[in-house]
Design a protein around this motif. Structure first.
Motif, PDB file in Angstrom:
ATOM      1  N   LYS A 299       0.823  -1.326   0.090  1.00  0.00           N
ATOM      2  CA  LYS A 299      -0.085  -0.062  -0.080  1.00  0.00           C
ATOM      3  C   LYS A 299       0.915   1.203  -0.125  1.00  0.00           C
ATOM      4  CE  LYS A 299      -3.965   0.236   1.967  1.00  0.00           C
ATOM      5  NZ  LYS A 299      -4.789   0.123   3.274  1.00  0.00           N
ATOM      6  N   LEU A 300       2.108   1.333   0.727  1.00  0.00           N
ATOM      7  CA  LEU A 300       2.988   2.281   0.982  1.00  0.00           C
ATOM      8  C   LEU A 300       3.466   2.870  -0.691  1.00  0.00           C
ATOM      9  CD1 LEU A 300       4.908   1.917   4.009  1.00  0.00           C
ATOM     10  CD2 LEU A 300       3.394   3.879   3.458  1.00  0.00           C
ATOM     11  N   ASN A 301       3.797   1.492  -1.243  1.00  0.00           N
ATOM     12  CA  ASN A 301       4.497   1.659  -2.659  1.00  0.00           C
ATOM     13  C   ASN A 301       3.373   2.162  -3.526  1.00  0.00           C
ATOM     14  OD1 ASN A 301       6.915   0.509  -1.989  1.00  0.00           O
ATOM     15  ND2 ASN A 301       6.585  -1.393  -2.305  1.00  0.00           N
ATOM     16  N   GLN A 302       2.158   1.809  -3.537  1.00  0.00           N
ATOM     17  CA  GLN A 302       1.158   2.196  -4.462  1.00  0.00           C
ATOM     18  C   GLN A 302       0.963   3.896  -4.447  1.00  0.00           C
ATOM     19  OE1 GLN A 302      -2.339  -0.233  -3.342  1.00  0.00           O
ATOM     20  NE2 GLN A 302      -1.784  -1.698  -5.028  1.00  0.00           N
ATOM     21  N   MET A 303       1.097   4.327  -2.877  1.00  0.00           N
ATOM     22  CA  MET A 303       0.674   5.543  -2.636  1.00  0.00           C
ATOM     23  C   MET A 303       1.599   6.466  -3.087  1.00  0.00           C
ATOM     24  SD  MET A 303      -1.368   5.486   1.008  1.00  0.00           S
ATOM     25  CE  MET A 303      -1.679   7.067   0.878  1.00  0.00           C
ATOM     26  N   MET A 304       3.010   6.065  -2.748  1.00  0.00           N
ATOM     27  CA  MET A 304       4.370   6.829  -3.348  1.00  0.00           C
ATOM     28  C   MET A 304       4.146   6.834  -4.982  1.00  0.00           C
ATOM     29  SD  MET A 304       5.886   7.769  -0.928  1.00  0.00           S
ATOM     30  CE  MET A 304       7.684   8.189  -1.365  1.00  0.00           C
ATOM     31  N   HIS A 305       3.819   5.637  -5.313  1.00  0.00           N
ATOM     32  CA  HIS A 305       3.904   5.734  -7.061  1.00  0.00           C
ATOM     33  C   HIS A 305       2.917   6.447  -7.456  1.00  0.00           C
ATOM     34  CE1 HIS A 305       4.641   4.210 -10.681  1.00  0.00           C
ATOM     35  NE2 HIS A 305       3.558   4.034 -11.244  1.00  0.00           N
ATOM     36  N   SER A 306       1.573   6.618  -6.760  1.00  0.00           N
ATOM     37  CA  SER A 306       0.624   7.567  -7.082  1.00  0.00           C
ATOM     38  C   SER A 306       0.993   9.007  -7.089  1.00  0.00           C
ATOM     39  CB  SER A 306      -0.756   7.390  -6.595  1.00  0.00           C
ATOM     40  OG  SER A 306      -0.868   7.529  -5.265  1.00  0.00           O
ATOM     41  N   MET A 307       1.629   9.351  -5.775  1.00  0.00           N
ATOM     42  CA  MET A 307       2.230  10.798  -5.494  1.00  0.00           C
ATOM     43  C   MET A 307       3.075  11.022  -6.559  1.00  0.00           C
ATOM     44  SD  MET A 307       1.989  10.655  -1.506  1.00  0.00           S
ATOM     45  CE  MET A 307       2.807  12.164  -1.452  1.00  0.00           C
ATOM     46  N   GLN A 308       3.760  10.199  -7.035  1.00  0.00           N
ATOM     47  CA  GLN A 308       4.793  10.665  -8.169  1.00  0.00           C
ATOM     48  C   GLN A 308       4.508  10.787  -9.319  1.00  0.00           C
ATOM     49  OE1 GLN A 308       7.672   7.535  -7.390  1.00  0.00           O
ATOM     50  NE2 GLN A 308       8.680   8.224  -5.776  1.00  0.00           N
TER      51      GLN A 308
END
Length: 74
Positions: free
Chosen positions: A59-68
């Protein structure tokens, strides 16, 4: 030289300075935000914990990717 020429020069210099300053500041901020993202992974983890969610790495990776992706599109 006539007074109207000096007025024209001052007005043109002011307009060019405003436009150049705007685009220069915009480029600087884009570069700064790309090099120094507003949220790190640890900050995002703490935010999720405070909101009562269990932060999995996926979930952290998904959120970081979406923010980027959002910052890259703007």
């Amino acid at each position: 030289m006539a007074t109207w020429i000096w007025i024209l020069i001052v007005v043109l210099a002011l307009i060019l300075g405003l436009v150049g300053g705007f685009y220069g500041a915009r480029k600087y901020m884009e570069k700064y935000l790309k090099e120094n993202p507003p949220f790190s992974e640890d900050q995002l983890r703490q935010l999720m914990i405070q909101m009562g969610q269990k932060p999995s790495q996926k979930k952290l990776n998904q959120m970081m990717h979406s923010m980027q992706n959002q910052t890259g599109k703007n």
